[in-house]
Write an enzyme that holds these catalytic residues in place. Structure first.
Site, mmCIF file in Angstrom:
data_model
loop_
_atom_site.group_PDB
_atom_site.id
_atom_site.type_symbol
_atom_site.label_atom_id
_atom_site.label_comp_id
_atom_site.label_asym_id
_atom_site.label_seq_id
_atom_site.Cartn_x
_atom_site.Cartn_y
_atom_site.Cartn_z
ATOM 1 N N ARG A 256 0.868 -1.181 0.000
ATOM 2 C CA ARG A 256 0.000 0.000 0.000
ATOM 3 C C ARG A 256 0.907 1.233 0.000
ATOM 4 O O ARG A 256 1.401 1.643 1.041
ATOM 5 C CB ARG A 256 -0.861 -0.032 1.273
ATOM 6 N N HIS A 260 -3.620 4.737 4.377
ATOM 7 C CA HIS A 260 -4.759 3.812 4.451
ATOM 8 C C HIS A 260 -5.982 4.457 3.793
ATOM 9 O O HIS A 260 -6.639 3.861 2.945
ATOM 10 C CB HIS A 260 -5.049 3.468 5.916
ATOM 11 N N TYR A 269 4.066 6.113 11.307
ATOM 12 C CA TYR A 269 4.359 4.739 11.749
ATOM 13 C C TYR A 269 5.163 3.913 10.747
ATOM 14 O O TYR A 269 5.564 2.809 11.043
ATOM 15 C CB TYR A 269 3.051 3.994 12.104
#
Ligand SMILES: Cc1ncc(C[n+]2csc(CCOP(=O)(O)OP(=O)(O)O)c2C)c(N)n1
Ligand SMILES: [Mg+2]
Length: 358
Positions: A256, A260, A269
């Site tokens: 990805r 998100h 993160y």
């Protein structure tokens, strides 16, 4: 566990495994990958400008969705998660439908009832996804059972992420599919992250494809950034399902590359280096290089495809932004064929309030 790959990261093909796809279809595949990437860029920008509320990009995952849809027949059912919009466009869903859906206007086919990005189209057999993770897995297994029971030729493919393999619906769907040998293809988009949870914290299994073994389902692990590997794996799985041999589990290893959703900030993160490593494995560049080497496209043609989509999308955005929201009446329609008295009363009350405010 081994990874099936046909195109390496530079676009060099393993000719022993190269599928026989007509040139016209190959160009169509590239075209729709480019479209998906462009829609992501536009969607994220519109959201940042405050013009739409939400956007779900699938940047980096174009090969999985387009490779898979190219290997299906139009009568096959697609149960998407939310990172497969390209499959609907490949089947002919008008771009304007999605853009109206983004703006939640009166032409939004979902009538503003869905989270932008979670849309379906019955006509294109692209089933409306549900927000709770994993729900589509049991739906696809059940629908596969129905196809088998009714002796229909259609097969079902269901998409879900690495995170969804930890859901109870994953277990229920895989088990049901295996026991009843449903014509269901379980397609896991292992994009390494479930929002901020990395794969290493998602499972104790050394690879997700290992899970298939426990259910008695044949599994294959493929390079998900290699569209020819995706196409080949899905084609084989479809063949098995149509012959009555039941489900296949496909673990497509991909990444990805974006956030998100527009509500997420992966820089908080995710190591920078990781993204840089995966960007070198970009699925579009790889496929483009393959087609360039084969002399099927040219750099100019690629640029033409991109700029003509760019113009078309911009025009549609201008039109969609001018349209009003769905009418109040739509709040009360489509659930009952005959509207019950209490909904009629509520609608009348709301209309009276609206008249007072006008
Ligand atoms: C049952 C449930 N739990 C939590 C969530 C919140 N949530 C939305 S997406 C997501 C991560 C899913 O990750 P994955 O299955 O890997 O798919 P990806 O988003 O990476 O494509 C979570 C936890 C949800 N929608 N449903
Ligand atoms: Mg994931």
């Amino acid at each position: 566990m081994n990874l099936m790959q046909i195109l390496d990261s530079s676009g060099k093909v393993n000719s022993e495994l190269e599928p026989d796809i007509p040139e016209k279809e190959l160009v169509k595949m590239l075209q729709y990958m480019i479209l998906v990437r462009l829609l992501d860029e536009k969607g994220m920008r519109l959201q940042r400008q405050g013009r739409i509320s939400f956007s779900i990009p699938s940047t980096g995952q174009e090969a999985t969705q387009i490779g898979a849809v190219a290997a299906l027949n139009p009568e096959d059912w697609i149960f998407p998660a939310y990172r497969e919009p390209g499959m609907a466009f490949y089947r002919g869903l008008p771009l304007f439908d999605l853009i109206n859906h983004w703006f939640v206007n009166e032409e939004d086919p979902q009538k503003g009832r869905r989270l932008p990005g979670l849309f379906g189209s019955k006509e294109h057999r692209y089933v409306n996804p549900s927000a709770p993770i994993g729900t589509q897995i049991i739906q696809a297994a059940g629908a596969g059972f129905a196809n088998k029971f009714l002796s229909e030729k259609a097969v079902n493919i269901v998409f879900f992420g690495d995170g969804a393999t930890s859901s109870s619906d994953f277990h229920a769907g895989m088990n049901f599919g295996a026991v009843f040998k449903t014509p269901t293809i379980f397609f896991c988009q292992n994009n390494q992250w479930a929002i901020s949870v990395p794969l290493s914290k998602q499972t104790g299994a050394s690879s997700l494809v290992d899970k298939a073994l426990g259910y008695g389902i044949p599994g294959i692990r493929i390079d998900g950034n290699d569209i020819l590997a995706v196409y080949t794996a899905v084609k084989d799985a479809v063949k098995q399902a149509r012959m009555g041999n039941g489900p296949t589990f496909i673990e497509a290893v991909t990444y990805r590359a974006g956030p998100h959703t527009s509500s997420d900030d992966p820089t908080r993160y995710r190591p920078k280096k990781e993204l840089a490593t995966w960007q070198k494995l970009d699925p579009i560049k790889r496929f483009e290089n393959y087609l360039l080497k084969k002399g099927i496209i040219s750099d100019n043609r690629v640029e033409e495809i991109r700029s003509s989509y760019d113009t078309e999308i911009n025009e549609l955005i201008t039109k969609a932004e001018k349209l009003p929201p769905p009418s109040l009446e739509t709040l009360f329609t489509d659930v009952y064929s005959d509207q019950p008295w209490h909904l009629r009363e509520q609608f009348e009350e709301l209309s009276a309030l609206q008249r007072m405010n006008d």
